[in-house]
Design an enzyme around this catalytic site. Structure first.
Site, PDB file in Angstrom:
ATOM      1  N   LYS A 121       5.738 -14.479 -45.449  1.00  0.00           N
ATOM      2  CA  LYS A 121       7.057 -14.779 -44.860  1.00  0.00           C
ATOM      3  C   LYS A 121       7.029 -14.746 -43.335  1.00  0.00           C
ATOM      4  CE  LYS A 121      10.271 -14.438 -48.538  1.00  0.00           C
ATOM      5  NZ  LYS A 121      11.634 -14.271 -48.958  1.00  0.00           N
ATOM      6  N   LYS A 205       6.792 -23.210 -55.095  1.00  0.00           N
ATOM      7  CA  LYS A 205       7.854 -22.793 -56.023  1.00  0.00           C
ATOM      8  C   LYS A 205       9.208 -23.353 -55.565  1.00  0.00           C
ATOM      9  CE  LYS A 205       9.596 -18.398 -54.412  1.00  0.00           C
ATOM     10  NZ  LYS A 205      10.269 -17.199 -54.781  1.00  0.00           N
ATOM     11  N   LYS A 208      15.289 -21.508 -52.426  1.00  0.00           N
ATOM     12  CA  LYS A 208      16.569 -21.727 -51.738  1.00  0.00           C
ATOM     13  C   LYS A 208      16.346 -22.258 -50.336  1.00  0.00           C
ATOM     14  CE  LYS A 208      18.182 -17.272 -53.311  1.00  0.00           C
ATOM     15  NZ  LYS A 208      17.174 -16.323 -52.825  1.00  0.00           N
TER      16      LYS A 208
HETATM   17  N1  AQP Z   1      11.011 -20.966 -58.446  1.00  0.00           N
HETATM   18  C1  AQP Z   1      11.228 -19.864 -59.139  1.00  0.00           C
HETATM   19  N2  AQP Z   1      10.814 -19.758 -60.414  1.00  0.00           N
HETATM   20  C2  AQP Z   1      11.046 -18.629 -61.122  1.00  0.00           C
HETATM   21  N3  AQP Z   1      11.694 -17.555 -60.638  1.00  0.00           N
HETATM   22  C3  AQP Z   1      12.137 -17.610 -59.366  1.00  0.00           C
HETATM   23  N4  AQP Z   1      12.819 -16.739 -58.595  1.00  0.00           N
HETATM   24  C4  AQP Z   1      13.038 -17.279 -57.368  1.00  0.00           C
HETATM   25  N5  AQP Z   1      12.505 -18.512 -57.323  1.00  0.00           N
HETATM   26  C5  AQP Z   1      11.939 -18.756 -58.547  1.00  0.00           C
HETATM   27  C6  AQP Z   1      13.246 -15.408 -59.031  1.00  0.00           C
HETATM   28  O1  AQP Z   1      14.590 -15.208 -58.610  1.00  0.00           O
HETATM   29  C7  AQP Z   1      14.773 -13.851 -58.265  1.00  0.00           C
HETATM   30  C8  AQP Z   1      15.457 -13.715 -56.942  1.00  0.00           C
HETATM   31  O2  AQP Z   1      14.717 -14.181 -55.908  1.00  0.00           O
HETATM   32  P1  AQP Z   1      15.180 -13.840 -54.397  1.00  0.00           P
HETATM   33  O3  AQP Z   1      16.516 -14.360 -54.138  1.00  0.00           O
HETATM   34  O4  AQP Z   1      14.991 -12.391 -54.110  1.00  0.00           O
HETATM   35  O5  AQP Z   1      14.214 -14.575 -53.501  1.00  0.00           O
HETATM   36  P2  AQP Z   1      12.989 -15.440 -53.721  1.00  0.00           P
HETATM   37  O6  AQP Z   1      12.148 -15.040 -54.893  1.00  0.00           O
HETATM   38  O7  AQP Z   1      12.285 -15.470 -52.397  1.00  0.00           O
HETATM   39  O8  AQP Z   1      13.721 -16.815 -54.063  1.00  0.00           O
HETATM   40  P3  AQP Z   1      13.801 -18.084 -53.171  1.00  0.00           P
HETATM   41  O9  AQP Z   1      14.716 -19.045 -53.803  1.00  0.00           O
HETATM   42  O10 AQP Z   1      12.421 -18.586 -52.842  1.00  0.00           O
HETATM   43  O11 AQP Z   1      14.525 -17.548 -51.880  1.00  0.00           O
HETATM   44  P4  AQP Z   1      14.140 -17.695 -50.368  1.00  0.00           P
HETATM   45  O12 AQP Z   1      14.004 -19.173 -50.158  1.00  0.00           O
HETATM   46  O13 AQP Z   1      15.305 -17.088 -49.643  1.00  0.00           O
HETATM   47  O14 AQP Z   1      12.847 -16.958 -50.147  1.00  0.00           O
HETATM   48  C9  AQP Z   1      13.415 -13.167 -58.353  1.00  0.00           C
HETATM   49  O15 AQP Z   1      13.353 -12.483 -59.598  1.00  0.00           O
HETATM   50  C10 AQP Z   1      12.451 -14.307 -58.329  1.00  0.00           C
HETATM   51  O16 AQP Z   1      11.251 -14.011 -59.035  1.00  0.00           O
END
Ligand code: AQP
Length: 342
Positions: A121, A205, A208
């Site tokens: 990150k 993956k 968001k």
């Molecule tokens: N692509 C994905 N496939 C499966 N599971 C996913 N999760 C996130 N993206 C996927 C699961 O969602 C939960 C919450 O995630 P988070 O909001 O803490 O952040 P993250 O994992 O970093 O999700 P993002 O969408 O990629 O957010 P940003 O862009 O802000 O970093 C977790 O249980 C995660 O495994």
């Protein structure tokens, strides 16, 4: 009230998501569907919106409260029942921050330096990353342990952080001579095949923070938008193979098959046995139909909830009260053990 010293109750679950953008199909299939299953299993569930984690990266302060409401609305629209599970904002429970500070003095620098997510990150310019981004996993440990959670649903990428939470709990109990005070939380590993990849690049993956909205299906997308995004999803000209072993190196094709399987509650093998030999011109409309069928009720409920911010605030306030009822006695006892005033 439960005697926290002798607490040996049933499973207690803690999980959360960052309000860094609208929630998407990856959050739904990878986490929320499991959260609902855990809630229905009778476990005591705490589902927070981790706004304190969200400020570790640059953010728009004026938008944060609405993003918290939006994330909580997405939890509920996906089936989390705020009467059964506590749904709340992390920042509404001060014990998270208090315990995080104490844990920062328990965790060792070397432990944090091994965390791979910080490296991912922070990117190349880690000198400019916030200190909060570096200590993020310590706050996560506090999120979990302030409820004495016994189980944490985690994806592959979070396993290392949960290990750290266990190390911090163990070290705290050794340093302050209180064996058994914290449970060592176990991972609740989410089912295989639930890592949903970007619709534009099968090696990344679904996220968001991806700048392309076409890379993800948002839980707020209407039926036409879902169908259009699936139609535009990156694929290749080959038809689907007759068996999964013959898929080869086709990450985008595999991702769409995996999404179909997860939405249907079946397996990639079964989807291939049904659609093997067909091209994407035939498969994509079927996938769009299934996605719309599964996600439209979620989108409709989400729209209804965010149209009523006062109701969302009521739910979040009640959730925070329930969370504080558990967290406050835990932090009180931790502070006493550390030798703090009050
Ligand atoms: N692509 C994905 N496939 C499966 N599971 C996913 N999760 C996130 N993206 C996927 C699961 O969602 C939960 C919450 O995630 P988070 O909001 O803490 O952040 P993250 O994992 O970093 O999700 P993002 O969408 O990629 O957010 P940003 O862009 O802000 O970093 C977790 O249980 C995660 O495994």
């Amino acid at each position: 009230m439960t005697d926290i010293q002798t607490y040996s109750g049933p499973q207690r679950i803690l999980s959360g998501m960052q309000p860094t953008g609208g929630l998407h199909l990856g959050n739904y299939l990878g986490a929320l569907v499991n959260w609902v299953k855990l809630q229905e299993s009778g476990a005591e569930c705490f589902y927070c919106v981790v706004d304190m984690h969200a400020i570790t990266m640059p953010h728009a302060a004026a938008e944060l409260p609405d993003k918290v409401r939006g994330a909580a609305a997405a939890y509920i629209a996906s089936g989390v029942d705020p009467e059964k599970s506590a749904v709340f904002a992390q920042s509404a429970v001060p014990a998270h921050a208090e315990l995080a500070w104490i844990f920062q003095c328990v965790a060792r620098l070397g432990w944090l330096e091994r965390m791979t997510q910080f490296k991912d990150k922070a990117g190349k310019d880690k000198e400019r990353a916030s200190v909060g981004l570096f200590t993020y996993p310590v706050l996560q440990a506090a999120d979990i342990l302030v409820y004495k959670a016994t189980h944490v649903p985690v994806g592959e990428d979070q396993k290392q952080h949960l290990e750290l939470s266990r190390d911090i709990a163990a070290r705290f109990m050794r340093d302050y001579d209180c064996e058994g005070f914290f449970p060592l939380p176990d991972p609740y590993i989410q089912g295989a095949g639930t890592r949903i990849m970007s619709l534009k690049d099968g090696s990344k993956k679904m996220s968001k923070s991806d700048p392309s909205d076409l890379s993800r299906i948002n839980l707020s997308d209407d039926a036409d938008t879902i169908a259009r995004k699936i139609k535009k999803a990156k694929t290749d000209p080959e038809p689907l193979p007759g068996s999964l072993e013959d898929m080869g190196d086709r990450p985008e094709a595999l991702n769409l098959v995996g999404i179909y399987a997860a939405l249907e509650g079946s397996t990639a093998e079964k989807v291939i046995s049904e659609f093997g030999g067909q091209g994407f011109g035939a498969f994509k409309p079927k996938l769009a139909e299934l996605a719309v069928e599964r996600l439209s009720p979620v989108a409709n409920e989400y729209a209804r909830l965010i149209a009523d911010p006062a109701e969302m605030d009521r739910i979040l306030t009640k959730g925070a009260e329930r969370a504080r009822a558990i967290a406050d006695p835990v932090i009180k006892e931790v502070k006493a053990r550390v030798g703090f005033w009050g």
